[in-house]
Design a protein around this motif. Structure first.
Motif, PDB file in Angstrom:
ATOM      1  N   SER A  54       0.830  -1.204   0.000  1.00  0.00           N
ATOM      2  CA  SER A  54       0.000   0.000   0.000  1.00  0.00           C
ATOM      3  C   SER A  54       0.865   1.254   0.000  1.00  0.00           C
ATOM      4  N   TYR A  55       1.908   1.241   0.811  1.00  0.00           N
ATOM      5  CA  TYR A  55       2.787   2.405   0.856  1.00  0.00           C
ATOM      6  C   TYR A  55       3.474   2.610  -0.495  1.00  0.00           C
ATOM      7  N   SER A  56       3.926   1.524  -1.102  1.00  0.00           N
ATOM      8  CA  SER A  56       4.566   1.621  -2.421  1.00  0.00           C
ATOM      9  C   SER A  56       3.596   2.175  -3.457  1.00  0.00           C
ATOM     10  N   CYS A  57       2.328   1.778  -3.356  1.00  0.00           N
ATOM     11  CA  CYS A  57       1.323   2.253  -4.302  1.00  0.00           C
ATOM     12  C   CYS A  57       1.041   3.744  -4.131  1.00  0.00           C
ATOM     13  N   LEU A  59       3.301   5.981  -3.436  1.00  0.00           N
ATOM     14  CA  LEU A  59       4.383   6.655  -4.147  1.00  0.00           C
ATOM     15  C   LEU A  59       4.260   6.477  -5.658  1.00  0.00           C
ATOM     16  N   ALA A  60       3.680   5.359  -6.088  1.00  0.00           N
ATOM     17  CA  ALA A  60       3.577   5.077  -7.516  1.00  0.00           C
ATOM     18  C   ALA A  60       2.345   5.715  -8.159  1.00  0.00           C
ATOM     19  N   PHE A  61       1.230   5.742  -7.430  1.00  0.00           N
ATOM     20  CA  PHE A  61      -0.038   6.171  -8.037  1.00  0.00           C
ATOM     21  C   PHE A  61      -0.686   7.350  -7.320  1.00  0.00           C
ATOM     22  N   GLY A  62       0.018   7.940  -6.377  1.00  0.00           N
ATOM     23  CA  GLY A  62      -0.581   8.966  -5.535  1.00  0.00           C
ATOM     24  C   GLY A  62      -0.848  10.290  -6.205  1.00  0.00           C
ATOM     25  N   ASN A  63      -0.398  10.492  -7.429  1.00  0.00           N
ATOM     26  CA  ASN A  63      -0.726  11.739  -8.123  1.00  0.00           C
ATOM     27  C   ASN A  63      -2.205  11.815  -8.468  1.00  0.00           C
ATOM     28  N   ASN A  64      -2.855  10.672  -8.490  1.00  0.00           N
ATOM     29  CA  ASN A  64      -4.303  10.637  -8.622  1.00  0.00           C
ATOM     30  C   ASN A  64      -4.889  10.794  -7.221  1.00  0.00           C
ATOM     31  N   THR A  65      -5.593  11.887  -6.983  1.00  0.00           N
ATOM     32  CA  THR A  65      -6.031  12.205  -5.625  1.00  0.00           C
ATOM     33  C   THR A  65      -6.975  11.154  -5.063  1.00  0.00           C
ATOM     34  N   ILE A  66      -7.859  10.630  -5.899  1.00  0.00           N
ATOM     35  CA  ILE A  66      -8.784   9.596  -5.427  1.00  0.00           C
ATOM     36  C   ILE A  66      -8.017   8.356  -5.004  1.00  0.00           C
ATOM     37  N   LEU A  67      -7.025   7.960  -5.821  1.00  0.00           N
ATOM     38  CA  LEU A  67      -6.196   6.815  -5.456  1.00  0.00           C
ATOM     39  C   LEU A  67      -5.370   7.105  -4.208  1.00  0.00           C
ATOM     40  N   LEU A  68      -4.888   8.327  -4.089  1.00  0.00           N
ATOM     41  CA  LEU A  68      -4.086   8.702  -2.919  1.00  0.00           C
ATOM     42  C   LEU A  68      -4.878   8.465  -1.632  1.00  0.00           C
ATOM     43  N   MET A  75      -4.076   1.466   3.749  1.00  0.00           N
ATOM     44  CA  MET A  75      -2.907   1.366   4.617  1.00  0.00           C
ATOM     45  C   MET A  75      -3.313   1.507   6.083  1.00  0.00           C
ATOM     46  N   GLY A  76      -4.281   2.379   6.356  1.00  0.00           N
ATOM     47  CA  GLY A  76      -4.760   2.525   7.718  1.00  0.00           C
ATOM     48  C   GLY A  76      -5.437   1.270   8.226  1.00  0.00           C
ATOM     49  N   ILE A  77      -6.227   0.641   7.361  1.00  0.00           N
ATOM     50  CA  ILE A  77      -6.880  -0.608   7.743  1.00  0.00           C
ATOM     51  C   ILE A  77      -5.850  -1.699   7.988  1.00  0.00           C
ATOM     52  N   SER A  78      -4.866  -1.801   7.102  1.00  0.00           N
ATOM     53  CA  SER A  78      -3.826  -2.825   7.281  1.00  0.00           C
ATOM     54  C   SER A  78      -3.031  -2.558   8.552  1.00  0.00           C
ATOM     55  N   MET A  79      -2.820  -1.302   8.890  1.00  0.00           N
ATOM     56  CA  MET A  79      -2.071  -0.939  10.094  1.00  0.00           C
ATOM     57  C   MET A  79      -2.782  -1.434  11.351  1.00  0.00           C
ATOM     58  N   ILE A  80      -4.093  -1.182  11.445  1.00  0.00           N
ATOM     59  CA  ILE A  80      -4.806  -1.612  12.646  1.00  0.00           C
ATOM     60  C   ILE A  80      -4.983  -3.122  12.661  1.00  0.00           C
ATOM     61  N   LEU A  81      -5.116  -3.749  11.494  1.00  0.00           N
ATOM     62  CA  LEU A  81      -5.224  -5.213  11.456  1.00  0.00           C
ATOM     63  C   LEU A  81      -3.913  -5.860  11.909  1.00  0.00           C
ATOM     64  N   MET A 218       5.644   8.901   6.095  1.00  0.00           N
ATOM     65  CA  MET A 218       4.219   9.000   5.804  1.00  0.00           C
ATOM     66  C   MET A 218       3.840  10.311   5.118  1.00  0.00           C
ATOM     67  N   LEU A 219       4.557  11.392   5.451  1.00  0.00           N
ATOM     68  CA  LEU A 219       4.176  12.709   4.950  1.00  0.00           C
ATOM     69  C   LEU A 219       5.240  13.355   4.064  1.00  0.00           C
ATOM     70  N   VAL A 220       6.481  13.362   4.532  1.00  0.00           N
ATOM     71  CA  VAL A 220       7.526  14.100   3.820  1.00  0.00           C
ATOM     72  C   VAL A 220       7.908  13.420   2.509  1.00  0.00           C
ATOM     73  N   ILE A 221       8.183  12.129   2.549  1.00  0.00           N
ATOM     74  CA  ILE A 221       8.571  11.426   1.313  1.00  0.00           C
ATOM     75  C   ILE A 221       7.478  11.504   0.248  1.00  0.00           C
ATOM     76  N   PRO A 222       6.202  11.225   0.572  1.00  0.00           N
ATOM     77  CA  PRO A 222       5.165  11.413  -0.457  1.00  0.00           C
ATOM     78  C   PRO A 222       5.116  12.839  -1.001  1.00  0.00           C
ATOM     79  N   TYR A 223       5.360  13.829  -0.147  1.00  0.00           N
ATOM     80  CA  TYR A 223       5.363  15.220  -0.612  1.00  0.00           C
ATOM     81  C   TYR A 223       6.513  15.469  -1.577  1.00  0.00           C
ATOM     82  N   TRP A 224       7.665  14.866  -1.310  1.00  0.00           N
ATOM     83  CA  TRP A 224       8.804  15.018  -2.216  1.00  0.00           C
ATOM     84  C   TRP A 224       8.575  14.304  -3.548  1.00  0.00           C
ATOM     85  N   VAL A 225       7.955  13.131  -3.487  1.00  0.00           N
ATOM     86  CA  VAL A 225       7.830  12.275  -4.677  1.00  0.00           C
ATOM     87  C   VAL A 225       6.644  12.671  -5.550  1.00  0.00           C
TER      88      VAL A 225
END
Length: 367
Positions: A54-57, A59-68, A75-81, A218-225
């Motif tokens: 999910s995290y890799s996705c 960075l790969a597809f996050g320019n699409n806001t809906i996908l982001l 990722m949040g669901i996987s984190m709590i699971l 979670m925040l800085v790297i996605p902002y850079w990429v």
């Protein structure tokens, strides 16, 4: 320590105690099935892989806001699971074969921004030995913002806690990371943990390092990429925590704190007149146990009675252990409760409503 008494000590079980017979049957009929342990490990690694993919996705597809936003939610669901399933098992030494392997896996929640060592100490030294016991169980008593224990201070704002807590619960993981963690390390009021545990200096370093690293990736790297504004990424991160909290709070409110919950106040000498196993049955409840979807999502929380009676056993064994517990409880006229999750949430609401006043109907007795 003088104002709360000595550490609670449960009554010694007799030779014919029901739990000795129950544990023997569980050992003979359930625990020999190693396939259930392998199933647990596969589930653990799969959930961890889901989080990393999910995290890799992002960075790969996050320019699409809906996908982001969608991927942050996943990722949040996987984190709590991961937290309520493999991490929870590993913290009890119930996931892998060795103590070292389990402890290594526990470090995964440090990457989520919290401190695994302190959570483990809280959970294993205070909650599991003394569930629902006033002045000792710090998983139930976490903050004066909500009044659950009958001996907790009653403030004017508690009059509305059955309303405002439902607006705070969606922020549970953020409150945990950025308030409760610091209270554990630096707080002095109602700091149950520091009564029985001295926090090593290295854990203070890890406390800040884990939070810094978590915010960085979670925040800085996605902002850079990505070609997204920081506000958009931050909003997606907040939505991730809201989703994670909503999933996690279901387990939080459904197992120990409801309108009929027992919150015993131990005598000053600490000597309880109930056995450990009977106490676990008195203060712990299941929800939707046996439902395959809920069992997968919530692991040792749907079968929470089995977890409290057999904490060092992986949660994939619990669906086969719970029917045995239910049978022995019925035969020995002991409580065993399992209810639908919506009933459990409603019951927690009634707890919040009833405990907002001094003439609480809760069971607050000296055992």
């Amino acid at each position: 320590m003088s104002d709360i008494g000595l550490k609670p000590q449960f009554l010694r079980a007799s030779k014919d105690d029901f739990f000795k017979k129950l544990a023997k049957e569980v050992q003979e009929k359930v625990l020999k099935d190693k396939k259930l342990q392998h199933k647990n490990i596969i589930k653990a690694l799969s959930l961890l892989a889901l989080f990393l993919v999910s995290y890799s996705c992002i960075l790969a597809f996050g320019n699409n806001t809906i996908l982001l936003f969608s991927i942050y939610i996943i990722m949040g669901i996987s984190m709590i699971l991961i937290f309520v399933n493999p991490f929870h098992d590993a913290s009890h030494g119930a996931l892998f074969a060795t103590k070292k392997q389990n402890r290594i896996f526990c470090y995964v929640v440090d990457f989520f921004g919290t401190n695994s060592e302190i959570w483990i100490q809280r959970h294993l030294q205070l909650h599991h030995p003394y569930p629902n016991i006033q002045n000792w169980d710090c998983d139930v008593k976490q903050s004066d913002v909500v009044r659950i224990f009958p001996n907790s201070p009653l403030y004017k704002f508690h009059k509305y806690q059955h309303i405002y807590m439902w607006f705070l619960y969606p922020f549970y993981t953020l409150i945990w990371l950025y308030i409760r963690d610091f209270k554990d390390f630096f707080g002095t009021k109602d700091n149950y943990l520091k009564r029985i545990y001295t926090i090593p200096t290295i854990e203070y370093v890890k406390l800040f390092a884990s939070k810094f690293f978590n915010l960085f990736y979670m925040l800085v790297i996605p902002y850079w990429v990505l070609e997204q504004s920081f506000e958009t990424i931050f909003s997606a991160w907040i939505v991730m925590h809201l989703t994670s909290s909503l999933f996690g709070v279901i387990a939080l409110v459904s197992t120990h704190a409801d309108e009929t919950a027992h919150f015993p106040l131990p005598p000053m000498d600490g000597k309880m007149d109930i056995t450990w196993a009977k106490h676990q049955l008195m203060v712990t409840k299941d929800f939707n146990a046996g439902n395959p979807v809920f069992d997968f999502l919530y692991g040792g929380f749907t079968h929470h009675v089995a977890h409290h009676l057999f904490p060092t056993v992986g949660h994939t064994y619990y669906p086969k252990i719970t029917p045995i517990i239910s049978k022995y409880a019925k035969e020995n006229d002991l409580p065993y409760t399992c209810r639908p999750v919506l009933n459990a949430i409603k019951s927690h609401y009634l707890l919040l409503k009833n405990s907002r006043q001094s003439d609480s109907i809760f069971h607050s007795s000296e055992l």
